[in-house]
Design a protein around this motif. Sequence first.
Motif, PDB file in Angstrom:
ATOM      1  N   GLY A 157      29.792 -54.350   7.795  1.00  0.00           N
ATOM      2  CA  GLY A 157      30.494 -55.617   7.599  1.00  0.00           C
ATOM      3  C   GLY A 157      31.984 -55.477   7.359  1.00  0.00           C
ATOM      4  O   GLY A 157      32.710 -56.478   7.366  1.00  0.00           O
ATOM      5  N   SER A 158      32.466 -54.249   7.155  1.00  0.00           N
ATOM      6  CA  SER A 158      33.902 -54.056   6.915  1.00  0.00           C
ATOM      7  C   SER A 158      34.629 -53.800   8.234  1.00  0.00           C
ATOM      8  O   SER A 158      34.013 -53.631   9.289  1.00  0.00           O
ATOM      9  CB  SER A 158      34.127 -52.889   5.955  1.00  0.00           C
ATOM     10  OG  SER A 158      33.694 -51.670   6.534  1.00  0.00           O
ATOM     11  N   ASN A 159      35.947 -53.784   8.148  1.00  0.00           N
ATOM     12  CA  ASN A 159      36.773 -53.459   9.309  1.00  0.00           C
ATOM     13  C   ASN A 159      37.164 -51.985   9.243  1.00  0.00           C
ATOM     14  O   ASN A 159      37.365 -51.429   8.155  1.00  0.00           O
ATOM     15  CB  ASN A 159      38.038 -54.310   9.341  1.00  0.00           C
ATOM     16  CG  ASN A 159      37.729 -55.794   9.397  1.00  0.00           C
ATOM     17  OD1 ASN A 159      36.649 -56.186   9.847  1.00  0.00           O
ATOM     18  ND2 ASN A 159      38.662 -56.622   8.948  1.00  0.00           N
ATOM     19  N   TYR A 208      36.276 -54.799  14.124  1.00  0.00           N
ATOM     20  CA  TYR A 208      35.949 -55.790  13.110  1.00  0.00           C
ATOM     21  C   TYR A 208      34.449 -55.789  12.802  1.00  0.00           C
ATOM     22  O   TYR A 208      33.607 -55.613  13.692  1.00  0.00           O
ATOM     23  CB  TYR A 208      36.362 -57.187  13.570  1.00  0.00           C
ATOM     24  CG  TYR A 208      37.854 -57.382  13.748  1.00  0.00           C
ATOM     25  CD1 TYR A 208      38.684 -57.590  12.648  1.00  0.00           C
ATOM     26  CD2 TYR A 208      38.438 -57.373  15.021  1.00  0.00           C
ATOM     27  CE1 TYR A 208      40.047 -57.781  12.804  1.00  0.00           C
ATOM     28  CE2 TYR A 208      39.794 -57.560  15.184  1.00  0.00           C
ATOM     29  CZ  TYR A 208      40.598 -57.763  14.074  1.00  0.00           C
ATOM     30  OH  TYR A 208      41.949 -57.944  14.240  1.00  0.00           O
ATOM     31  N   ASN A 209      34.131 -56.000  11.520  1.00  0.00           N
ATOM     32  CA  ASN A 209      32.750 -56.235  11.078  1.00  0.00           C
ATOM     33  C   ASN A 209      31.765 -55.211  11.665  1.00  0.00           C
ATOM     34  O   ASN A 209      30.880 -55.556  12.453  1.00  0.00           O
ATOM     35  CB  ASN A 209      32.300 -57.656  11.453  1.00  0.00           C
ATOM     36  CG  ASN A 209      33.191 -58.714  10.828  1.00  0.00           C
ATOM     37  OD1 ASN A 209      33.471 -58.665   9.629  1.00  0.00           O
ATOM     38  ND2 ASN A 209      33.636 -59.657  11.643  1.00  0.00           N
ATOM     39  N   ASN A 277      33.369 -52.083  -1.083  1.00  0.00           N
ATOM     40  CA  ASN A 277      32.035 -52.684  -1.113  1.00  0.00           C
ATOM     41  C   ASN A 277      31.872 -53.419  -2.457  1.00  0.00           C
ATOM     42  O   ASN A 277      32.051 -52.814  -3.520  1.00  0.00           O
ATOM     43  CB  ASN A 277      30.948 -51.611  -0.973  1.00  0.00           C
ATOM     44  CG  ASN A 277      29.561 -52.215  -0.826  1.00  0.00           C
ATOM     45  OD1 ASN A 277      29.390 -53.201  -0.129  1.00  0.00           O
ATOM     46  ND2 ASN A 277      28.576 -51.636  -1.512  1.00  0.00           N
ATOM     47  N   LYS A 279      32.286 -56.509   0.696  1.00  0.00           N
ATOM     48  CA  LYS A 279      33.366 -56.818   1.629  1.00  0.00           C
ATOM     49  C   LYS A 279      34.465 -57.597   0.921  1.00  0.00           C
ATOM     50  O   LYS A 279      34.199 -58.592   0.241  1.00  0.00           O
ATOM     51  CB  LYS A 279      32.814 -57.637   2.807  1.00  0.00           C
ATOM     52  CG  LYS A 279      33.845 -57.946   3.882  1.00  0.00           C
ATOM     53  CD  LYS A 279      33.210 -58.698   5.041  1.00  0.00           C
ATOM     54  CE  LYS A 279      34.246 -59.019   6.114  1.00  0.00           C
ATOM     55  NZ  LYS A 279      33.642 -59.718   7.275  1.00  0.00           N
ATOM     56  N   ASP A 308      40.673 -61.998  10.077  1.00  0.00           N
ATOM     57  CA  ASP A 308      39.934 -60.987   9.310  1.00  0.00           C
ATOM     58  C   ASP A 308      40.858 -59.996   8.623  1.00  0.00           C
ATOM     59  O   ASP A 308      40.645 -58.785   8.670  1.00  0.00           O
ATOM     60  CB  ASP A 308      38.966 -60.236  10.236  1.00  0.00           C
ATOM     61  CG  ASP A 308      37.780 -61.099  10.623  1.00  0.00           C
ATOM     62  OD1 ASP A 308      37.392 -61.965   9.831  1.00  0.00           O
ATOM     63  OD2 ASP A 308      37.252 -60.906  11.728  1.00  0.00           O
ATOM     64  N   ASN A 330      38.054 -57.459  -4.104  1.00  0.00           N
ATOM     65  CA  ASN A 330      36.614 -57.741  -4.208  1.00  0.00           C
ATOM     66  C   ASN A 330      36.244 -57.762  -5.689  1.00  0.00           C
ATOM     67  O   ASN A 330      37.127 -57.698  -6.562  1.00  0.00           O
ATOM     68  CB  ASN A 330      35.766 -56.754  -3.394  1.00  0.00           C
ATOM     69  CG  ASN A 330      35.768 -55.338  -3.954  1.00  0.00           C
ATOM     70  OD1 ASN A 330      36.346 -55.072  -5.030  1.00  0.00           O
ATOM     71  ND2 ASN A 330      35.130 -54.426  -3.254  1.00  0.00           N
TER      72      ASN A 330
END
Length: 381
Positions: A157-159, A208-209, A277, A279, A308, A330
């Motif tokens: 889910g991260s870039n 991305y993602n 973590n 995201k 994003d 986060n």
Amino acid sequence: MIWTAQKKKHQTLLLFNIIFVVILCASSASATEISNYYETQGPSFSVEPPSRIEFMNTVGNTVNCIAHGNPVPNIQWLDKENNPITSISKVRHILANSSLHFPPFAAEEFRQDVHWSVYRCIASNSMGSIISRDVIVKAVVYQHYEPEVQNPGGFIGSNVLIKCNIPSFVKEYVTVTSWLQEPNFNIYPSLEGDGKNHMLPTGELLIYNITKNDSQKIYRCRTHHKLTQDSIVSSNAGKIQLTEMRELVPPIMNDKTVALTSRVGDPLVLACVAYANPKPTYRWHTTRSSTEESMQHMLATGRAKIKDGTLIISAVSKTDNGLFFCTVTNSEGSETLEVELSVSSPLTASVQPRVQTVNLGHTADLICSTSGFPKNTSIMV
């Protein structure tokens, strides 16, 4: 008596004719001198050498300097101390047409005072002299290089930003032109990418993602050497190192400060990527030297957008010069990326009037007008 009077009259008439011929010849010579005076012309460049010459030692190069005028100007080359230069066997020749020629040479024949130096050409005749702009000459000795793709890590889910490392000894001449997602999917630079893959104008590949499927893909970068025209694909392949553990991690950035240079009117993409973590969220703000336009105004007018966490500016303006900040947050913490953006515009200069007639002993006024930035001073030489 009559004969004597006629003889004297004839002699007087003959003397008058001689004087008339002498005066006529003198007038003709004066007219020729005046005509020649107005036909003479000071030297001017029809081909002025460029400001920079770069070439490989295996190829060589020739720098032309051509000027016209009346009398025909004499061309001479000067070094950076304004001393006339001469031909040197195997490394530098002044050709019959006054061009400066650098023949191909072996690596051991490299001379810094010749191959990494500054030259100027001067054109002179009896009416005056003109001198060219500085010509920066830089010969590059060929060295083979291998681009290398990094293997970045990231959470689902991260870039992720994948970099193509170019050896420092050729970095000035090599650009990343595309990425290859094996076996045959090519990714080219663009302003916004295709939704998943985004090759930045600076050469990095932003994904991305990321998903588990992305971690199975293999990436290579394709590079281009502007002097040799060689296109080289990295022999090593990069893969995303997926972190599947569920531990909480505050945002971590590999680079916290970045300095970039951009020209007015060029597009600009500023990537903001953090290992984190869960995201994270991204927030961009700026403290530019000019406060004419806020980040909110840039986004509202459509001159910029955030995708994003990536800041995309469609066309850089002079007011963008300054600092941009991306704060990544986060539940475990936050980290900030600082981008120092230097905006430039090509410098140009012109002298007015281009032609001016001045009587000997009188003064002449010349105006030097410049445009572009940044600039320090204007110097008349």
